[in-house]
Design a protein around this motif. Structure first.
Motif, PDB file in Angstrom:
ATOM      1  N   ASN A   1       5.944   2.551  26.266  1.00  0.00           N
ATOM      2  CA  ASN A   1       7.383   2.762  26.431  1.00  0.00           C
ATOM      3  C   ASN A   1       8.158   1.610  25.792  1.00  0.00           C
ATOM      4  OD1 ASN A   1      10.021   3.129  27.328  1.00  0.00           O
ATOM      5  ND2 ASN A   1       9.377   3.913  29.320  1.00  0.00           N
TER       6      ASN A   1
ATOM      7  N   TRP B   1      10.658  -0.935  27.918  1.00  0.00           N
ATOM      8  CA  TRP B   1      10.135  -2.107  28.622  1.00  0.00           C
ATOM      9  C   TRP B   1       9.796  -3.232  27.660  1.00  0.00           C
ATOM     10  CZ3 TRP B   1      11.655  -2.018  33.234  1.00  0.00           C
ATOM     11  CH2 TRP B   1      11.659  -0.857  33.994  1.00  0.00           C
TER      12      TRP B   1
ATOM     13  N   VAL C   1      13.005  -4.986  27.242  1.00  0.00           N
ATOM     14  CA  VAL C   1      13.251  -5.838  28.416  1.00  0.00           C
ATOM     15  C   VAL C   1      12.400  -7.107  28.330  1.00  0.00           C
ATOM     16  CG1 VAL C   1      13.107  -5.993  30.926  1.00  0.00           C
ATOM     17  CG2 VAL C   1      13.856  -3.864  29.854  1.00  0.00           C
ATOM     18  N   LEU C   2      11.151  -6.972  27.891  1.00  0.00           N
ATOM     19  CA  LEU C   2      10.277  -8.132  27.707  1.00  0.00           C
ATOM     20  C   LEU C   2      10.898  -9.117  26.721  1.00  0.00           C
ATOM     21  CD1 LEU C   2       7.581  -9.689  27.864  1.00  0.00           C
ATOM     22  CD2 LEU C   2       6.691  -8.137  26.105  1.00  0.00           C
TER      23      LEU C   2
ATOM     24  N   TRP D   1       6.884  -6.491  32.618  1.00  0.00           N
ATOM     25  CA  TRP D   1       7.456  -5.573  31.628  1.00  0.00           C
ATOM     26  C   TRP D   1       6.398  -5.081  30.643  1.00  0.00           C
ATOM     27  CZ3 TRP D   1      11.049  -5.305  34.764  1.00  0.00           C
ATOM     28  CH2 TRP D   1      11.718  -6.425  35.277  1.00  0.00           C
TER      29      TRP D   1
ATOM     30  N   LEU E   1       4.474  -2.437  32.563  1.00  0.00           N
ATOM     31  CA  LEU E   1       5.221  -1.186  32.708  1.00  0.00           C
ATOM     32  C   LEU E   1       5.254  -0.402  31.399  1.00  0.00           C
ATOM     33  CD1 LEU E   1       8.209  -2.372  34.929  1.00  0.00           C
ATOM     34  CD2 LEU E   1       6.345  -0.843  35.602  1.00  0.00           C
ATOM     35  N   ALA E   2       5.225  -1.101  30.282  1.00  0.00           N
ATOM     36  CA  ALA E   2       5.235  -0.420  28.979  1.00  0.00           C
ATOM     37  C   ALA E   2       3.996   0.435  28.788  1.00  0.00           C
ATOM     38  CB  ALA E   2       5.349  -1.445  27.852  1.00  0.00           C
TER      39      ALA E   2
END
Length: 342
Positions: A42, A45, A48-49, A243, A246-247
């Motif tokens: 994803n 994320w 976001v990282l 992050w 989550l990706a």
């Protein structure tokens, strides 16, 4: 021949060890599954990282601002840029010159002595070492360490205690002997002046400039902000694997992310001492293996962190270097600078 061996033998041995560790960690990697997980990652994320990687450096710049404030008030963005430039310089000249480059840039922009600014960067590093050790101690006492063969909790406790003893002791020594080092009488000062003279520097002025940088904020709020900034930066660093995980669909417990930061951090520091390249990759790889994360997913989480850090931190750092007119030749000269007048 001796010079060649001293310069290249250690990196060569380190490279061989690095390849061996990669084989041990990821020798059974399913390449097609790795590509499948990569395709399904994803990108939100990952963005976001990227933001949190830069946020960590901003927090480090804010912490440095609190330490430097009693010497001169400097903006957080300017200090953050100098931090990034130091990382960029390490790519151009891998000789550990990042503190010198940061000090040179701020001294040049703010009309300060380079040695004075350099001392404040050293204090900032020592504070980071103490705070990092506290994280290791809290993690060990919490009992949330993966249960593997051997006493990992004891190892983290000992490593944390050594960190506090070393960095805390160095901080104490800097402030305890600051006034003594600025005088001309002690033998160590005369030896320092003699060495500086041999390198065409003014030892007396250099000592005084260094001592002028041994400062601690007079304001109580700023003193608290130094440690608050260090803690916030470490917590932000711990979220990098949140992050990245989550990706690729990995969710761990909060303590697991603290463990990842502490364990990978210790391995990275150890790798610098023994000259093993890519020690962060191995440290994070072993930690994720202990947390039962599949090797294909674990490698992607590590690569997202590593590659994004290189692109962002080093990329922005090189831009700051270019803006300040630093090239490879000047960076090499900065690594040998000892004159207090620069």
């Amino acid at each position: 021949m001796k010079r060649i061996l001293l310069r290249w033998a250690a990196p060569l041995i380190g490279g061989v060890v690095a390849l061996l560790l990669i084989f041990l960690l990821y020798g059974s990697l399913d390449f097609w599954k790795f590509l499948e997980v990569l395709r399904s990652a994803n990108p939100v994320w990952i963005v976001v990282l990227a933001v949190t990687i830069l946020l960590e450096q901003f927090l480090n710049g804010w912490k440095w601002r609190q330490i430097l404030h009693d010497v001169k008030s400097v903006g957080t963005l300017r200090l953050t840029g100098a931090l990034l430039a130091g990382y960029g310089a390490n790519v151009l000249v891998p000789l550990g010159i990042s503190p010198l480059v940061r000090a040179w840039i701020i001294a040049r922009l703010e009309q300060l002595k380079m040695a004075t600014v350099l001392t404040t960067t050293i204090i900032s590093r020592f504070v980071d070492g103490v705070v990092f050790a506290l994280f290791a101690g809290v993690l060990a006492m919490s009992g949330r360490v993966p249960q593997v063969e051997g006493n990992l909790e004891l190892g983290l406790s000992v490593a944390g205690a050594l960190n506090i003893a070393v960095f805390g002791g160095l901080l104490w020594a800097m402030f305890r002997f600051r006034a003594l080092f600025a005088t001309d009488g002690p033998a160590v000062c005369r030896l320092f002046d003699w060495l500086a003279k041999r390198m065409r520097g003014d030892g007396r002025e250099l000592r005084r400039a260094l001592c002028n940088g041994v400062v601690w904020p007079r304001d109580a709020m700023r003193r608290a902000a130094v440690f608050l900034g260090a803690v916030a930066a470490k917590l932000t660093a711990a979220t990098h694997f949140v992050w990245a995980g989550l990706a690729v669909g990995v969710v761990l417990t909060p303590w697991d992310y603290i463990f990842l930061m502490v364990f990978a951090g210790f391995i990275m520091v150890l790798g610098r001492f023994v000259r093993i390249p890519g020690s962060f990759i191995f440290g994070a790889g072993f930690a994720l293996q202990m947390l039962d994360v599949p090797p294909e997913t674990a490698l992607l989480m590590i690569l997202f962190n590593y590659i994004m850090s290189i692109i962002l931190v080093v990329g922005f750092g090189l831009i700051v270097l270019w803006q300040n007119g630093i090239d490879i030749h000047r960076a090499r000269l900065a690594s040998q600078a000892v004159d207090a007048g620069i």
